[in-house]
Design a protein around this motif. Structure first.
Motif, PDB file in Angstrom:
ATOM      1  N   ASP A 205       0.629  -1.059  -0.081  1.00 19.11           N
ATOM      2  CA  ASP A 205       0.080  -0.022  -0.203  1.00 19.11           C
ATOM      3  C   ASP A 205       0.987   1.107   0.078  1.00 19.11           C
ATOM      4  OD1 ASP A 205      -1.880   1.975   0.263  1.00 19.11           O
ATOM      5  OD2 ASP A 205      -2.731   1.353   2.201  1.00 19.11           O
ATOM      6  N   LEU A 206       1.189   1.864  -1.108  1.00 19.77           N
ATOM      7  CA  LEU A 206       1.859   3.014  -1.451  1.00 19.77           C
ATOM      8  C   LEU A 206       1.226   4.095  -1.872  1.00 19.77           C
ATOM      9  CD1 LEU A 206       5.115   1.007  -2.848  1.00 19.77           C
ATOM     10  CD2 LEU A 206       5.026   2.169  -0.842  1.00 19.77           C
ATOM     11  N   THR A 207      -0.170   4.174  -1.246  1.00 18.81           N
ATOM     12  CA  THR A 207      -1.052   5.431  -1.798  1.00 18.81           C
ATOM     13  C   THR A 207      -0.355   6.563  -1.459  1.00 18.81           C
ATOM     14  OG1 THR A 207      -3.000   3.961  -1.244  1.00 18.81           O
ATOM     15  CG2 THR A 207      -3.251   6.356  -1.362  1.00 18.81           C
ATOM     16  N   GLY A 208      -0.325   7.406  -2.342  1.00 18.64           N
ATOM     17  CA  GLY A 208       0.279   8.839  -2.104  1.00 18.64           C
ATOM     18  C   GLY A 208       1.871   8.937  -1.931  1.00 18.64           C
ATOM     19  N   ALA A 209       2.533   7.860  -2.170  1.00 22.40           N
ATOM     20  CA  ALA A 209       4.002   7.746  -1.961  1.00 22.40           C
ATOM     21  C   ALA A 209       4.641   8.567  -2.967  1.00 22.40           C
ATOM     22  CB  ALA A 209       4.458   6.541  -1.547  1.00 22.40           C
ATOM     23  N   VAL A 210       5.818   9.113  -2.486  1.00 28.50           N
ATOM     24  CA  VAL A 210       6.905   9.641  -3.562  1.00 28.50           C
ATOM     25  C   VAL A 210       7.798   8.456  -3.828  1.00 28.50           C
ATOM     26  CG1 VAL A 210       8.597  11.685  -4.170  1.00 28.50           C
ATOM     27  CG2 VAL A 210       6.176  11.996  -3.071  1.00 28.50           C
ATOM     28  N   LEU A 211       8.147   8.006  -4.797  1.00 30.73           N
ATOM     29  CA  LEU A 211       8.832   6.885  -5.165  1.00 30.73           C
ATOM     30  C   LEU A 211      10.029   7.540  -6.350  1.00 30.73           C
ATOM     31  CD1 LEU A 211       6.577   3.846  -5.407  1.00 30.73           C
ATOM     32  CD2 LEU A 211       7.905   4.841  -3.560  1.00 30.73           C
ATOM     33  N   LEU A 212      11.075   7.186  -6.117  1.00 33.59           N
ATOM     34  CA  LEU A 212      12.431   7.568  -6.905  1.00 33.59           C
ATOM     35  C   LEU A 212      12.873   6.598  -7.678  1.00 33.59           C
ATOM     36  CD1 LEU A 212      13.845   9.728  -4.050  1.00 33.59           C
ATOM     37  CD2 LEU A 212      12.249  10.334  -5.474  1.00 33.59           C
ATOM     38  N   ASP A 213      12.724   6.870  -9.033  1.00 32.39           N
ATOM     39  CA  ASP A 213      13.373   5.764 -10.049  1.00 32.39           C
ATOM     40  C   ASP A 213      13.173   4.459  -9.408  1.00 32.39           C
ATOM     41  OD1 ASP A 213      14.738   7.892 -11.457  1.00 32.39           O
ATOM     42  OD2 ASP A 213      16.321   7.902 -10.126  1.00 32.39           O
ATOM     43  N   PHE A 214      11.889   3.991  -9.605  1.00 33.52           N
ATOM     44  CA  PHE A 214      11.080   3.052  -8.934  1.00 33.52           C
ATOM     45  C   PHE A 214      11.490   1.620  -9.917  1.00 33.52           C
ATOM     46  CE2 PHE A 214       7.455   0.215  -7.551  1.00 33.52           C
ATOM     47  CZ  PHE A 214       8.119  -0.019  -6.093  1.00 33.52           C
ATOM     48  N   GLU A 215      12.138   0.690  -9.385  1.00 33.96           N
ATOM     49  CA  GLU A 215      12.520  -0.622 -10.305  1.00 33.96           C
ATOM     50  C   GLU A 215      11.674  -1.496  -9.530  1.00 33.96           C
ATOM     51  OE1 GLU A 215      14.058  -1.371 -12.682  1.00 33.96           O
ATOM     52  OE2 GLU A 215      14.934   0.839 -13.272  1.00 33.96           O
ATOM     53  N   PHE A 216      10.712  -2.056 -10.495  1.00 38.07           N
ATOM     54  CA  PHE A 216       9.794  -3.117 -10.045  1.00 38.07           C
ATOM     55  C   PHE A 216       9.981  -4.423 -11.098  1.00 38.07           C
ATOM     56  CE2 PHE A 216       6.090  -5.326  -8.315  1.00 38.07           C
ATOM     57  CZ  PHE A 216       6.213  -4.705  -6.921  1.00 38.07           C
ATOM     58  N   VAL A 217      11.154  -4.476 -11.880  1.00 36.26           N
ATOM     59  CA  VAL A 217      11.219  -5.407 -12.767  1.00 36.26           C
ATOM     60  C   VAL A 217      11.227  -6.875 -12.113  1.00 36.26           C
ATOM     61  CG1 VAL A 217      12.962  -6.238 -14.662  1.00 36.26           C
ATOM     62  CG2 VAL A 217      12.583  -3.677 -14.094  1.00 36.26           C
ATOM     63  N   GLY A 218      10.323  -8.013 -12.708  1.00 33.09           N
ATOM     64  CA  GLY A 218      10.071  -9.118 -12.383  1.00 33.09           C
ATOM     65  C   GLY A 218       9.783  -9.479 -11.013  1.00 33.09           C
ATOM     66  N   ARG A 219       9.249  -8.262 -10.322  1.00 28.92           N
ATOM     67  CA  ARG A 219       8.672  -8.711  -8.922  1.00 28.92           C
ATOM     68  C   ARG A 219       7.184  -9.119  -9.057  1.00 28.92           C
ATOM     69  NH1 ARG A 219      13.720  -6.785  -9.178  1.00 28.92           N
ATOM     70  NH2 ARG A 219      14.398  -6.001  -7.092  1.00 28.92           N
ATOM     71  N   ARG A 220       6.793  -9.871  -7.989  1.00 30.49           N
ATOM     72  CA  ARG A 220       5.657 -10.568  -7.728  1.00 30.49           C
ATOM     73  C   ARG A 220       5.005 -10.079  -6.696  1.00 30.49           C
ATOM     74  NH1 ARG A 220       3.915 -16.722  -6.977  1.00 30.49           N
ATOM     75  NH2 ARG A 220       2.941 -16.698  -9.247  1.00 30.49           N
ATOM     76  N   VAL A 221       3.712  -9.643  -6.644  1.00 20.97           N
ATOM     77  CA  VAL A 221       2.957  -9.167  -5.407  1.00 20.97           C
ATOM     78  C   VAL A 221       1.753  -9.612  -5.587  1.00 20.97           C
ATOM     79  CG1 VAL A 221       2.440  -6.809  -6.469  1.00 20.97           C
ATOM     80  CG2 VAL A 221       2.638  -6.997  -4.258  1.00 20.97           C
ATOM     81  N   GLU A 222       1.037  -9.862  -4.497  1.00 22.23           N
ATOM     82  CA  GLU A 222      -0.519 -10.236  -4.357  1.00 22.23           C
ATOM     83  C   GLU A 222      -1.293  -8.951  -4.914  1.00 22.23           C
ATOM     84  OE1 GLU A 222      -2.733 -13.434  -3.932  1.00 22.23           O
ATOM     85  OE2 GLU A 222      -0.650 -13.374  -3.876  1.00 22.23           O
ATOM     86  N   ILE A 223      -1.299  -7.919  -3.804  1.00 28.62           N
ATOM     87  CA  ILE A 223      -2.096  -6.889  -4.355  1.00 28.62           C
ATOM     88  C   ILE A 223      -0.964  -5.675  -4.163  1.00 28.62           C
ATOM     89  CG2 ILE A 223      -4.011  -5.215  -3.516  1.00 28.62           C
ATOM     90  CD1 ILE A 223      -5.492  -7.648  -2.317  1.00 28.62           C
ATOM     91  N   ALA A 224      -1.275  -4.636  -5.060  1.00 30.12           N
ATOM     92  CA  ALA A 224      -0.253  -3.442  -4.979  1.00 30.12           C
ATOM     93  C   ALA A 224      -1.330  -2.164  -5.259  1.00 30.12           C
ATOM     94  CB  ALA A 224       0.670  -3.579  -6.083  1.00 30.12           C
ATOM     95  N   THR A 225      -1.019  -1.210  -4.419  1.00 26.91           N
ATOM     96  CA  THR A 225      -1.945  -0.084  -4.314  1.00 26.91           C
ATOM     97  C   THR A 225      -1.114   1.059  -4.488  1.00 26.91           C
ATOM     98  OG1 THR A 225      -3.738  -0.893  -2.948  1.00 26.91           O
ATOM     99  CG2 THR A 225      -3.558   1.458  -3.183  1.00 26.91           C
ATOM    100  N   PHE A 226      -0.900   1.796  -5.568  1.00 29.83           N
ATOM    101  CA  PHE A 226      -0.259   2.925  -6.056  1.00 29.83           C
ATOM    102  C   PHE A 226      -1.124   4.035  -6.467  1.00 29.83           C
ATOM    103  CE2 PHE A 226       2.460  -0.639  -7.409  1.00 29.83           C
ATOM    104  CZ  PHE A 226       3.712  -0.387  -6.547  1.00 29.83           C
ATOM    105  N   ALA A 227      -2.201   4.205  -5.567  1.00 33.27           N
ATOM    106  CA  ALA A 227      -3.155   5.476  -6.188  1.00 33.27           C
ATOM    107  C   ALA A 227      -2.489   6.642  -5.610  1.00 33.27           C
ATOM    108  CB  ALA A 227      -4.556   5.004  -5.209  1.00 33.27           C
ATOM    109  N   GLY A 228      -2.695   7.496  -6.389  1.00 27.96           N
ATOM    110  CA  GLY A 228      -2.053   8.882  -6.164  1.00 27.96           C
ATOM    111  C   GLY A 228      -0.646   8.941  -6.027  1.00 27.96           C
ATOM    112  N   THR A 229       0.214   7.846  -6.227  1.00 31.29           N
ATOM    113  CA  THR A 229       1.745   7.565  -6.033  1.00 31.29           C
ATOM    114  C   THR A 229       2.272   8.675  -7.147  1.00 31.29           C
ATOM    115  OG1 THR A 229       1.328   5.690  -5.060  1.00 31.29           O
ATOM    116  CG2 THR A 229       3.497   6.169  -5.900  1.00 31.29           C
ATOM    117  N   ARG A 230       3.210   9.167  -6.760  1.00 32.88           N
ATOM    118  CA  ARG A 230       4.170   9.850  -7.787  1.00 32.88           C
ATOM    119  C   ARG A 230       5.554   9.361  -7.921  1.00 32.88           C
ATOM    120  NH1 ARG A 230       5.183  15.994  -5.511  1.00 32.88           N
ATOM    121  NH2 ARG A 230       6.053  15.939  -7.567  1.00 32.88           N
TER     122      ARG A 230
END
Length: 374
Positions: A205-230
């Protein structure tokens, strides 16, 4: 038995009385032996149950001690995250990582802590230098103090940036699938990979987070929330697996592109009102197995769905018609057609074992007015 010997006389009576006494003693001894055996069995039963209860009590005490220790470590590490010192905050992050690695049933709670830290307010741009015009009218001591304050603010910002990037790295490194897809054609991988550092069934749950040069290559997640994320500097979700739901509603990609090359989207993926910025967005080779929402998405740089596919018979709890970006639609595979390939390393199936064309899969294609999902 002695009474029965009364009619007898002489030696016969004596012999009968002796036999009666022997029989009585034998019965008495047998009865006593049975009683002793029963008593021994009772003692053994009590001993075994006492031992079982003691083992249960010891296990409970050990569990309580372990949980208290975990709570103490968790509280100490969480306290470190609130420190004013960046090195202390980094130590807290690594302590939480170790705790999650050693205690699987606490992983989701610790992941929630990482997410909460990344959701805290952060300005993605460093503090500006003090304008020369503001320094012109100051005395030398005042000028020196102003410059020093600006330098301290810039240093604090950079230190916090390092801490946040470290938190991102720790959070995502344990979601790495860690299996060569060229050797295992199933997608998503089932069962979960055996890599010891992989944390399965994680929810972010990264709602509204500020993520820098985000790398998610080949990652596996059950549920991911990036609502409003920058996403500052772009984000790479190539070959990522969203097993159930992925929420990007209102997210913004700033200063870089968004890549979803070969990604797997499960029950539902939401890109409603997502601002992808001015860079091209790549969904080439992606697989959509559930409901898809792109309404209101901003795609100023264009979007590509080359060789992307969608499951025709998907879960319709959230709607029956997918909402693709404007000028895109779905087309059924023909009877002679096979699933398209981008390149072998981007394929979900080995080239020699491609699934045949069928109505179960549709392709995401440019809408020329003739394509239809039926």
């Amino acid at each position: 038995m002695l009474a029965q010997t009364q009619p007898l006389h002489g030696a016969a009576r004596a012999t009968a009385r002796i036999d009666a006494i022997k029989t009585a003693l034998t019965v008495g001894a047998g009865t006593g032996g049975a009683a002793a055996l029963l008593l021994a069995l009772r003692r053994q039963w009590l001993s075994e149950h006492t031992h079982i209860r003691q083992e249960a009590a010891d296990a409970a005490a050990e569990f309580d001690a372990t949980e208290r220790r975990i709570t103490e470590l968790y509280t100490a590490a969480a306290g470190q995250l609130g420190s004013q010192s960046p090195p202390v905050r980094l130590a807290g992050l690594y302590a939480l990582e170790r705790l999650a690695q050693d205690h699987a049933h606490h992983r989701q709670t610790i992941v929630n802590m990482f997410c909460a830290y990344l959701r805290m307010p952060f300005t993605p741009t460093p503090p500006l230098d003090v304008p020369e015009s503001d320094l012109a009218g100051l005395s030398v001591p005042e000028r020196t103090a102003a410059v020093a304050a600006q330098q301290a603010a810039a240093a604090a910002w950079e230190q916090e940036r390092v801490v946040r990037v470290t938190a991102q790295d720790i959070l995502t490194r344990h979601l790495w699938v860690g299996v060569d897809r060229g050797e295992n054609p199933s997608w998503p991988l089932n069962p979960a990979p055996k890599e010891p550092k992989f944390w399965p069934a994680i929810e972010l749950d990264l709602t509204g987070a500020v993520l820098l040069d985000f790398e998610f290559v080949g990652r596996r997640v059950e549920i991911a929330t990036f609502a409003g994320t920058r996403f500052i500097g772009g984000a790479n979700f190539a070959h990522a697996e969203f097993i159930q739901h992925g929420y990007f509603a209102g997210a913004r990609f700033e200063g870089g592109s968004a890549h979803f090359l070969g990604a797997w989207f499960g029950s539902r993926i939401i890109f409603a009102r997502t601002d992808f910025g001015d860079e091209p967005v790549v969904f080439d080779g992606a697989t959509f197995t559930g409901m898809t929402f792109f309404y209101g998405a901003v795609l100023n740089g264009g979007v590509s769905f080359e060789a992307a596919r969608a499951l025709a018979e998907f879960n319709q709890n959230w709607g029956s018609v997918r909402q693709w970006p404007q000028e895109w639609t779905e087309r059924h595979l023909t009877a002679e057609e096979r699933m398209p390939l981008l390149a072998p390393k981007f394929s979900r199936w080995p080239e020699e074992n491609l699934p045949p064309g069928c109505s179960t899969w549709t392709l995401v294609v440019p809408d020329d007015g003739s394509a239809s999902t039926g």
